[in-house]
Design an enzyme around this catalytic site. Structure first.
Site: not given
Length: 558
Positions: A320-321
């Site tokens: 996840t960013e």
């Protein structure tokens, strides 16, 4: 002859005066029955005579207590007597474990009786880590010199004549997945229960000597020597992202330890990875909007575990960013910890990794709990690329995707936090950026358009990502001669678009720039290296040299 009957092998052995004997798997469940033993022996003698064989090698590794073992000795004695009567020149041998002490793997055999009942005992001085009873659960030599010697001494101390013993050695080894590895290369391996003992060499994959030698030759790995075990070994970790298609068939599989399948599920890729002892892991996109909800986290994790089991996968790479503040990040760490615990319980050899930005300094608003994430996962994959996602200071100009100084500074940031280097994998880019230049100076400083990203005006989003294969094709077809930037330790080139008449500047990484980064990772004792992504190379016949060079550059880490 432990494979199918081969008359050519039989004839060859006889032509040089060698014996060739049957493989004998005794009816262990019927050992107490004299009639069953007699029937089995008669069948083996008849087979040996029909196939012009010279005896039998009796092999069983079944666990037997002392009472049951008496009948095994009886069967061996009866077999020897029958074979010697039917085939006077025959040989009857029996395979024994590497030591008679402590009932190895539950085999409480009557070794003195077996020696008397046979023509020879073949001592299987290998698989000596089948049951690791004491000490940590770590990778070790297949047949450590000390254990091998002690095992043979055990047979001699029983009173067995040395002339009855043949020492068998392994022409194969084990490839172990490391849950963690220290600077001294102590590799902690997964628990893999075997006959009541949690730690076993079954956690590794058996590899024939020729396979290991081929891996060394094709990868450039330099084996080391262990004086304690008197045995060679080597350590490697290459984490590969695969995004789809069939290029995986051309990867350099001799190097790969983990593949993150970020494209559609491909059973062929899964099977290929397993055939060479590599892990294949899921792509995990966590429910960021529901991180505070324990039930939502639990449901997501259960779904991923079920998917991994259904697809014969070996773990998950959580990616996840999303921008999170420190308060929200606590729940992300909880999810990773819960995922690791659930995967390890359901799939004991599994690996749970998490992708982190190139630096721990709240890059792109990702103010994660990096120290907690390192403790909660098996490893952190450091995405040392897209380092111009937010250009906070200086002019808005084209730069390297992963400048050496920024890459090194980011890794140092993780290490200074107290994260062990054996938890970090350096991820590098196998792609670059093509930037349109608003203006360009004589020194080839390319001013790029503003492209806001998460509150910052200047970003690499002003450029377009291009795979290494496409950049190489541009160079080949245009005749462009790339230049080298010593500050960034990276190649680049400038060209003029024939349609728009606008200048462009391309920054990318090649074997030379990547080698510098791999060597830095090695100097810091990192767990391994990897790339985004392996499908960015041209695996066609016309690009073999450049593609091979990219894979070969990984050798510098080893």
């Amino acid at each position: 002859m432990f494979d199918d009957y081969d008359p050519g092998l039989m004839c060859k052995a006889h032509s040089v005066g060698a014996r060739v004997v049957l493989k004998g798997l005794p009816p262990v469940s019927e050992l107490r029955d004299p009639a069953a033993r007699k029937a089995w022996i008669a069948k083996q003698v008849a087979l040996a005579k029909t196939q012009f064989m010279d005896g039998i090698n009796i092999d069983t590794e079944d666990a037997l207590n002392a009472t049951e073992a008496v009948y095994l000795t009886e069967l061996v004695r009866e077999t020897r007597d029958t074979f010697h009567a039917a085939l006077p020149h025959s040989q009857v041998s029996f395979d024994v474990s590497w030591s008679p002490d402590g009932c190895i793997d539950g085999r409480c055999y009557d070794y003195l009786g077996l020696a008397a009942a046979t023509d020879l005992l073949f001592v299987m001085s290998y698989d000596e880590q089948a049951q690791v009873l004491t000490g940590p659960c770590i990778a070790m030599a297949n047949a450590p010199y000390g254990k091998t010697a002690v095992g043979l001494e055990g047979f001699l101390k029983l009173g067995i004549s040395p002339y009855k013993l043949v020492m068998g050695v392994p022409w194969y080894g084990y490839d172990y997945p490391c849950l963690s590895i220290t600077k001294d290369e102590v590799c902690t391996i997964p628990f893999h229960p075997y006959r009541g003992v949690n730690c076993s060499d079954a956690a590794g994959t058996q590899k024939r000597y020729r396979m290991i030698m081929n891996q060394i030759k094709t990868s450039g790995i330099k084996p080391k020597w262990n004086d304690t075990y008197i045995a060679p070994y080597f350590t490697y970790l290459v984490f590969v992202f695969s995004v789809g298609g069939k290029d995986w068939a051309s990867y350099n599989w001799s190097l790969i330890t983990t593949v993150a399948m970020f494209g559609d599920y491909d059973p062929g890729l899964m099977c290929q990875a397993h055939s060479v002892g590599a892990r294949i892991v899921l792509k995990g996109l966590p429910p960021v909007s529901e991180l505070r909800d324990p039930a939502a986290r639990k449901a997501w994790i259960a779904k991923q575990v079920a998917l991994a089991k259904t697809r014969f996968m070996d773990g998950i790479n959580i990616d996840t960013e999303d921008a999170l503040n420190a308060t929200e990040a606590v729940y992300l760490t909880e999810l990773v910890r819960e995922a690791r615990d659930a995967f390890h319980a359901a799939i004991p050899h599994s690996q749970v990794s998490f992708d982190v930005a190139w630096s721990p300094d709240c890059i792109d608003g990702r103010c994660y709990d990096y120290l907690g994430l390192a403790a909660a996962s098996d490893l952190l994959f450091v995405m040392s690329y897209d380092e111009q996602g937010q250009i906070l200071t200086g002019p808005c100009i084209a730069m390297a995707n992963a400048p050496y100084g920024k890459t090194a500074g980011g890794l140092e940031g993780f290490l200074k936090m107290g994260i062990s280097p054996d938890k970090l994998v350096l991820g590098v880019p196998w792609y670059g950026y093509d930037y349109p230049c608003l203006s360009i100076t004589e020194d080839e400083v390319c001013t790029i358009p503003f492209h806001p990203y998460r509150g910052v005006n200047c970003s690499d989003a002003a450029g377009s990502q291009k795979c290494y294969s496409k950049i190489m094709n541009m160079i080949k077809t245009s005749g462009i001669k790339p230049k080298w930037n010593d500050t960034y330790t990276a190649p680049y080139f400038t060209y003029k678009d024939t349609e728009s008449q606008q200048y462009h500047q391309v920054w990318y990484d090649n074997p030379a720039s990547l080698t510098a980064r791999y060597m830095y990772a090695k100097s810091k004792g990192l767990l391994g290296v990897g790339m985004w992504e392996a499908d960015c190379l041209d695996y066609s016949s016309g690009a073999e040299k450049e593609t091979r060079a990219m894979w070969t550059a990984l050798e510098s880490f080893f």
